[in-house]
Scaffold this motif. Sequence first.
Motif, mmCIF file in Angstrom:
data_model
loop_
_atom_site.group_PDB
_atom_site.id
_atom_site.type_symbol
_atom_site.label_atom_id
_atom_site.label_comp_id
_atom_site.label_asym_id
_atom_site.label_seq_id
_atom_site.Cartn_x
_atom_site.Cartn_y
_atom_site.Cartn_z
ATOM 1 N N GLY A 152 13.238 17.634 -5.389
ATOM 2 C CA GLY A 152 14.113 16.795 -4.575
ATOM 3 C C GLY A 152 13.714 16.811 -3.114
ATOM 4 N N LEU A 153 13.355 17.993 -2.590
ATOM 5 C CA LEU A 153 12.943 18.104 -1.192
ATOM 6 C C LEU A 153 11.658 17.321 -0.935
ATOM 7 N N LEU A 154 10.707 17.416 -1.855
ATOM 8 C CA LEU A 154 9.443 16.700 -1.692
ATOM 9 C C LEU A 154 9.662 15.198 -1.721
ATOM 10 N N MET A 173 11.841 10.087 -10.247
ATOM 11 C CA MET A 173 11.648 10.817 -8.993
ATOM 12 C C MET A 173 10.232 11.356 -8.899
ATOM 13 N N ARG A 174 9.724 11.867 -9.994
ATOM 14 C CA ARG A 174 8.351 12.391 -9.983
ATOM 15 C C ARG A 174 7.339 11.265 -9.768
ATOM 16 N N PRO A 207 16.066 16.097 -11.220
ATOM 17 C CA PRO A 207 16.078 17.471 -11.742
ATOM 18 C C PRO A 207 17.495 17.993 -11.966
ATOM 19 N N LYS A 208 17.628 18.864 -12.938
ATOM 20 C CA LYS A 208 18.936 19.416 -13.299
ATOM 21 C C LYS A 208 19.562 20.180 -12.134
ATOM 22 N N ALA A 241 8.842 10.202 0.088
ATOM 23 C CA ALA A 241 9.022 8.954 -0.653
ATOM 24 C C ALA A 241 10.281 8.179 -0.306
ATOM 25 N N GLU A 242 11.344 8.869 0.106
ATOM 26 C CA GLU A 242 12.644 8.221 0.262
ATOM 27 C C GLU A 242 12.587 7.003 1.182
#
Length: 519
Positions: free
Chosen positions: A377-379, A318-319, A398-399, A384-385
């Motif tokens: 997650g929001l970023l 994700m990062r 992320p956890k 990117a999504e």
Amino acid sequence: MQFEPRDQFEQRQKKLEQIQALGHDPYPREFRWTDTPAALVEKFGGASAPELDTNKRELCVAGRVVSLRLMGKAGFAHLQGAGKRIQIYVRKDVVGEKGFQLFHLLDLGDSIGVRGHLFRTKTNELSVWVEEIFFLSKALLPLPEKWHGLTDVELRYRQRYLDLIANDKSRQVFATRARIIQELRRFFDARGYIEVETPMMHPIPGGATARPFITHHNTLDIDLYLRIAPELYLKRLTVGGFDRVYEINRNFRNEGISTQHNPEFTMLEFYEAYSNYRDLMDMNEQLFALLAKNVTGSTTVKYGQTELDFSKMPRLSMREAIVKYWPKAAGEAPTLEKLASPGGAREATDRYNTWAKKSGAPYATSKGELKDGEWTGLLFETIAEDQLVQPTILYDFPKEISPLSKQKPEDPSLTERFEVYVAGMEVANGFSELNDPAEQERRFLAQIAQGGEEMPKQLDVDYIRALCHGMPPTAGEGIGIDRLTMLLTDSPSIRDVILFPLLRPEGGESSSTSEAHGA
């Protein structure tokens, strides 16, 4: 019954009475057919006139009348059935006076059966020489005026029966959907999985973050929740010794409607003991390539203006996706180390939003204060999504946004979770399952404390109890069958692949469900 146009309804009703007066049952109970129009076209489409004459055999075929042409003492019609049509030829001196009267009383849309044999007309069209006609059903309402090209989108969704008659593409979409489900079953059955069924009414909503539909059981006098996910029940079965288990299930989420969302949707969810999320990532590469090949004939599939290549699935954390798709105009992209540092994702989001406000780009908004992982997650969702067009595996979430998955031992801020993205849509979600009952209880309680309509309101004590009996290392995943069908049938809206999607009541009456983003 009130129908439009009323005059046509009344005219057809009179014809039905005349058909009954000829001695025909207006609503017969059966018809013993030997062939469908589609089977005749497929089997004899290449047969020549001499071959048909030589190998003449009696047949019975039924279908819906989709064309009529009367010519004195003879006439032609086309019957449609099983997705194909075949011509029939009716002569008065063959079918008799009453048979020919019946033929004259037919309307487009009526269902009939015929007995006869195949031949080719002077124009070389494969046809049935009719010896007897059987009346099966009167269409009291006409087909749409341009039934062969029904284009009113809302009418197609509301009256799917007309859509299936009028649009062969729609019929093919749902035939393909059935094929996809067959292929999924074949894939998992071959790997030793057991198919099961779990409850659709839950005493506690769980297994996903979503606002549930609520109902009430009168006898027990308890509120129940329509299933938002079968996850917690399937993992109970893993505790019970079903090491490989799957369910093709309907889920219900009381949320908005869009081209990618319907409140009632279908998923495949499966669990495999003694495996982790990397095993499932490998499996997904095989599964999606095999599905595309078996369903469409190729691992390359057209979706809109894009050619999707299912023969490969690159992987991004994700990062990494945030860094890769960071807009150049927004300044230097954050580093992986910066995103992993305390406050780093929040700082990157603020910097992105400063640029987004000036440029008119999508803005990363949130309700209330977020934790580091939630900012990440929001970023990702913001920048990117929708860039993940080709089949891609996104992993290491992320956890804070993965309450049911195991943490990574080398980086406890992340979990062993992945999602499959295609055409900017999440199609699958999987992870190494959290099987530590104490940690699971802590995460459940944190969710409850967070509050909100989408969060659970009470602790699922029985699920914690099940984990206390010991769940082996397990990997699990859910695959959205509706979205998968969209991709493999080149359908732009989820409503195109659901036979009866949820719509507002006809006439625009008030409804609790928003359709603001509907197709």
